[in-house]
Design a protein around this motif. Structure first.
Motif, PDB file in Angstrom:
ATOM      1  N   THR A 188      19.664  40.391  79.138  1.00 20.14           N
ATOM      2  CA  THR A 188      18.440  41.420  79.559  1.00 20.14           C
ATOM      3  C   THR A 188      19.049  42.585  79.207  1.00 20.14           C
ATOM      4  OG1 THR A 188      17.711  39.833  81.259  1.00 20.14           O
ATOM      5  CG2 THR A 188      17.132  42.380  81.474  1.00 20.14           C
ATOM      6  N   ASP A 189      20.148  42.983  79.683  1.00 13.41           N
ATOM      7  CA  ASP A 189      20.747  44.170  79.202  1.00 13.41           C
ATOM      8  C   ASP A 189      20.657  44.596  77.949  1.00 13.41           C
ATOM      9  OD1 ASP A 189      22.314  46.753  80.350  1.00 13.41           O
ATOM     10  OD2 ASP A 189      23.793  46.077  79.044  1.00 13.41           O
ATOM     11  N   TYR A 190      21.367  43.735  77.101  1.00 10.02           N
ATOM     12  CA  TYR A 190      21.591  43.464  75.687  1.00 10.02           C
ATOM     13  C   TYR A 190      20.251  44.003  74.976  1.00 10.02           C
ATOM     14  CZ  TYR A 190      23.264  42.989  70.958  1.00 10.02           C
ATOM     15  OH  TYR A 190      23.695  42.888  69.480  1.00 10.02           O
ATOM     16  N   SER A 191      19.125  43.322  75.289  1.00 13.58           N
ATOM     17  CA  SER A 191      17.768  43.465  75.135  1.00 13.58           C
ATOM     18  C   SER A 191      17.301  44.888  74.884  1.00 13.58           C
ATOM     19  CB  SER A 191      16.766  42.588  75.772  1.00 13.58           C
ATOM     20  OG  SER A 191      17.286  41.240  75.318  1.00 13.58           O
ATOM     21  N   ILE A 192      17.713  45.485  75.831  1.00 17.47           N
ATOM     22  CA  ILE A 192      17.474  47.086  76.122  1.00 17.47           C
ATOM     23  C   ILE A 192      18.251  47.844  75.410  1.00 17.47           C
ATOM     24  CG2 ILE A 192      17.524  49.048  77.938  1.00 17.47           C
ATOM     25  CD1 ILE A 192      17.117  46.934  80.131  1.00 17.47           C
ATOM     26  N   ILE A 193      19.522  47.345  75.207  1.00 18.50           N
ATOM     27  CA  ILE A 193      20.329  48.302  73.940  1.00 18.50           C
ATOM     28  C   ILE A 193      19.648  48.097  72.817  1.00 18.50           C
ATOM     29  CG2 ILE A 193      22.328  48.095  72.862  1.00 18.50           C
ATOM     30  CD1 ILE A 193      23.741  47.357  75.420  1.00 18.50           C
ATOM     31  N   LEU A 194      19.046  46.908  72.433  1.00 20.77           N
ATOM     32  CA  LEU A 194      18.422  46.598  71.313  1.00 20.77           C
ATOM     33  C   LEU A 194      17.047  47.566  70.931  1.00 20.77           C
ATOM     34  CD1 LEU A 194      18.498  42.811  70.819  1.00 20.77           C
ATOM     35  CD2 LEU A 194      19.962  44.611  69.474  1.00 20.77           C
ATOM     36  N   LEU A 195      16.532  47.810  72.330  1.00 21.13           N
ATOM     37  CA  LEU A 195      15.427  48.633  72.478  1.00 21.13           C
ATOM     38  C   LEU A 195      15.636  50.029  72.131  1.00 21.13           C
ATOM     39  CD1 LEU A 195      13.232  47.168  75.468  1.00 21.13           C
ATOM     40  CD2 LEU A 195      12.725  47.019  72.902  1.00 21.13           C
ATOM     41  N   VAL A 196      16.891  50.585  72.619  1.00 20.98           N
ATOM     42  CA  VAL A 196      17.353  51.891  72.410  1.00 20.98           C
ATOM     43  C   VAL A 196      17.638  51.857  70.988  1.00 20.98           C
ATOM     44  CG1 VAL A 196      19.149  53.656  73.048  1.00 20.98           C
ATOM     45  CG2 VAL A 196      18.050  52.077  74.650  1.00 20.98           C
ATOM     46  N   ARG A 197      18.339  50.970  70.307  1.00 18.63           N
ATOM     47  CA  ARG A 197      18.450  51.205  68.744  1.00 18.63           C
ATOM     48  C   ARG A 197      17.289  51.003  68.027  1.00 18.63           C
ATOM     49  NH1 ARG A 197      23.509  47.037  67.900  1.00 18.63           N
ATOM     50  NH2 ARG A 197      23.390  48.176  65.881  1.00 18.63           N
ATOM     51  N   GLY A 198      16.472  50.232  68.487  1.00 23.41           N
ATOM     52  CA  GLY A 198      15.171  50.317  67.467  1.00 23.41           C
ATOM     53  C   GLY A 198      14.450  51.459  67.755  1.00 23.41           C
ATOM     54  N   GLY A 199      14.492  52.061  68.925  1.00 31.66           N
ATOM     55  CA  GLY A 199      13.654  53.288  69.133  1.00 31.66           C
ATOM     56  C   GLY A 199      14.134  54.241  68.272  1.00 31.66           C
ATOM     57  N   ASN A 200      15.659  54.465  68.149  1.00 27.99           N
ATOM     58  CA  ASN A 200      16.344  55.497  67.193  1.00 27.99           C
ATOM     59  C   ASN A 200      15.909  55.239  65.882  1.00 27.99           C
ATOM     60  OD1 ASN A 200      17.589  56.525  69.419  1.00 27.99           O
ATOM     61  ND2 ASN A 200      19.489  55.086  69.311  1.00 27.99           N
ATOM     62  N   LEU A 201      15.824  53.848  65.457  1.00 26.93           N
ATOM     63  CA  LEU A 201      15.769  53.503  64.000  1.00 26.93           C
ATOM     64  C   LEU A 201      14.198  54.224  63.765  1.00 26.93           C
ATOM     65  CD1 LEU A 201      17.397  50.259  63.745  1.00 26.93           C
ATOM     66  CD2 LEU A 201      18.096  52.345  62.518  1.00 26.93           C
ATOM     67  N   SER A 202      13.124  54.000  64.514  1.00 22.05           N
ATOM     68  CA  SER A 202      11.858  54.151  64.273  1.00 22.05           C
ATOM     69  C   SER A 202      11.457  55.373  64.657  1.00 22.05           C
ATOM     70  CB  SER A 202      10.926  53.000  64.952  1.00 22.05           C
ATOM     71  OG  SER A 202      11.129  53.093  66.578  1.00 22.05           O
ATOM     72  N   GLY A 203      12.392  56.231  65.543  1.00 24.29           N
ATOM     73  CA  GLY A 203      11.808  57.643  66.037  1.00 24.29           C
ATOM     74  C   GLY A 203      10.962  57.520  66.979  1.00 24.29           C
ATOM     75  N   THR A 204      10.694  56.262  67.923  1.00 20.61           N
ATOM     76  CA  THR A 204      10.001  56.248  69.075  1.00 20.61           C
ATOM     77  C   THR A 204      10.734  56.283  70.370  1.00 20.61           C
ATOM     78  OG1 THR A 204      10.176  53.723  68.989  1.00 20.61           O
ATOM     79  CG2 THR A 204       8.558  54.692  67.606  1.00 20.61           C
ATOM     80  N   GLN A 205      10.050  56.582  71.459  1.00 19.08           N
ATOM     81  CA  GLN A 205      10.596  56.644  72.570  1.00 19.08           C
ATOM     82  C   GLN A 205      10.050  55.885  73.785  1.00 19.08           C
ATOM     83  OE1 GLN A 205      10.350  61.201  73.208  1.00 19.08           O
ATOM     84  NE2 GLN A 205      12.514  61.256  72.791  1.00 19.08           N
ATOM     85  N   SER A 206       9.320  54.883  73.415  1.00 10.64           N
ATOM     86  CA  SER A 206       8.782  54.006  74.617  1.00 10.64           C
ATOM     87  C   SER A 206       8.676  52.347  73.841  1.00 10.64           C
ATOM     88  CB  SER A 206       7.493  54.310  75.169  1.00 10.64           C
ATOM     89  OG  SER A 206       6.331  54.207  74.024  1.00 10.64           O
TER      90      SER A 206
END
Length: 437
Positions: free
Chosen positions: A75-93
């Motif tokens: 679960t925690d690692y998935s949130i890290i992936l969301l953060v990294r995916g947000g950085n790659l896509s320039g999104t914030q949610s």
């Protein structure tokens, strides 16, 4: 110097996580830090903890505890992936990340899952309320089995009308902060009760066959139940919730072993005064947690259909429709274990395992199962397998449910408990708890 840099990186990561999981980064609301924390932890621990001993009976205690730890850190690692995916896509949610990665189709699928998860949770809360408070009322002098206070339909309707609906109509979730603090304190009381009963009641109940095997076939469904209570946590809360969840799960299973029900309070005898007090605490806790799930469900509806803040009239109508639909379903069905598995398989697993990994893999460069894509690929494949196998297992091995009946060790004398155990186990093992080791 290195320690300062490390602390800054940790703080920035936590900030990025918080921002990515917000519905609207520019509109943070008026909730104080303490109120937000109470609401958040209440939603985490209060929602899924009651079914964790049941998940141990499905997976086996040793494997179950290992899976609980694994699910928490995935679960925690998935949130890290969301953060990294947000950085790659320039999104914030979460929503905008999925939309930018998979288009409107992905956005609507995610929104559907985000609606279904808290909505089914609301159904489970009503089931728990009907199961627990009816047994509390039975202990009142002068209230018999046929009294209206012992009818689950009446109890669900009354708690919905008098408590959960008024609390759910609040527009500002910050107003639920004090209520969530009360719920957290009640959950702590319940944990103490379960531990005490593990020491005092557990030795009086003969363990089921293969009670202490390492693993069982129903481990996949156990992961689904665990996922129900672990969706979208931040790391600091994972650590705290994991300890509470593990202790609750182990103590509850150690007491009842293979007889453990989806709602562990169904295992305690009706004349158990300590358990009655625990039921009352949990019933109140669930009533105060219900509005948090309703708030999330309503927000999803608002985002999809209204694209703006709901007017007062729309707010009331949407809230009443959601609560009414959940109440009707909970009045028609009363087996909590299946509801927990269903929500875990169909909602929590995609939200934790599949979408974060899929978004990151699509945005990142390189091949699957290589380099930094290896772990996300494994999590994605595991999530798909859990969904498929979980649905198949639900169809082939429907879970046992007591439906409010007293357990055998409550209705027979101590001298006949051992003789009753063998025949009872044959029924239980016909549908569940097939051991692997």
């Amino acid at each position: 110097m290195e320690n300062n840099d490390r602390e800054k990186r940790v703080e920035q990561t936590d900030h990025d996580r918080d921002v990515l999981l917000q519905k609207d980064p520019d509109n943070r609301g008026t909730s104080s830090l303490s109120s937000a924390s109470f609401n958040f932890i209440n939603s985490i621990i209060g929602s899924g903890i009651i079914g964790l001993p049941y998940s141990m009976s499905q997976a086996g205690l040793p494997l179950g505890l290992l899976l609980l730890i694994l699910v928490a850190f995935i679960t925690d690692y998935s949130i890290i992936l969301l953060v990294r995916g947000g950085n790659l896509s320039g999104t914030q949610s979460y929503q905008t990340l999925v939309q930018s990665t998979f288009g409107l189709t992905g956005y609507f699928i995610l929104s559907g899952l985000q609606f279904m998860y808290p909505f089914i949770a609301m159904i489970s809360y009503n089931i728990i309320t009907g199961d627990t408070l009816t047994k509390v009322f039975m202990r009142i002098q002068g209230v018999g089995p046929e009294d209206i206070l012992t009818q689950r339909h009446f109890v669900i309707l009354m708690t919905t009308i008098l408590f959960t609906t008024p609390l759910s109509l609040y527009r500002d979730i910050a107003k639920l902060g004090k209520v969530s603090l009360l719920s957290m304190l009640l959950t702590a009381t319940i944990l103490i009760m379960v531990i005490v009963r593990a020491a005092t009641l557990g030795p009086q109940i003969p363990p089921s066959d293969d009670a202490w095997v390492f693993a069982r076939w129903n481990g996949v469904q156990a992961v689904a139940v665990m996922s129900f209570g672990e969706t979208l946590l931040v790391f600091q809360c994972v650590q705290r919730a994991l300890v509470v969840s593990a202790v609750f799960a182990a103590a509850g299973y150690a007491t009842f072993t293979g007889y453990t029900q989806g709602d562990i309070f169904e295992n305690y005898c009706r004349n158990d005064n300590l358990a009655t007090f625990g039921r009352f605490c949990y019933g109140v806790s669930i009533i105060t947690t219900f509005p948090l799930e309703c708030f999330v469900t309503r927000e999803v509806v608002s985002n999809i259909f209204f694209k703006e803040e709901l007017s007062n009239t729309a707010h009331i109508i949407v809230t009443m429709v959601i609560i009414s639909a959940g109440t009707v379903i909970s009045l028609c069905y009363d087996c909590l274990g299946i509801v927990l598995v269903l929500n875990g398989v169909l909602s929590a697993t995609p939200l934790i395992f599949i979408f974060p990994s899929a978004c990151f893999l699509k945005l990142s460069t390189g091949s699957w199962f290589r380099g930094e894509n290896l772990i996300p690929s494994i999590i994605l494949v595991a999530g798909v397998c859990i969904m498929i196998i979980g649905v198949i297992m639900m169809a082939l091995f429907p879970q046992d449910c007591s439906h409010g009946a007293e357990m055998f060790y409550c209705t027979v004398s101590n001298g006949s408990v051992l003789s009753t155990t063998s025949s009872f186990l044959k029924i239980m093992n016909a549908t569940q708890n097939i051991s692997l080791f």
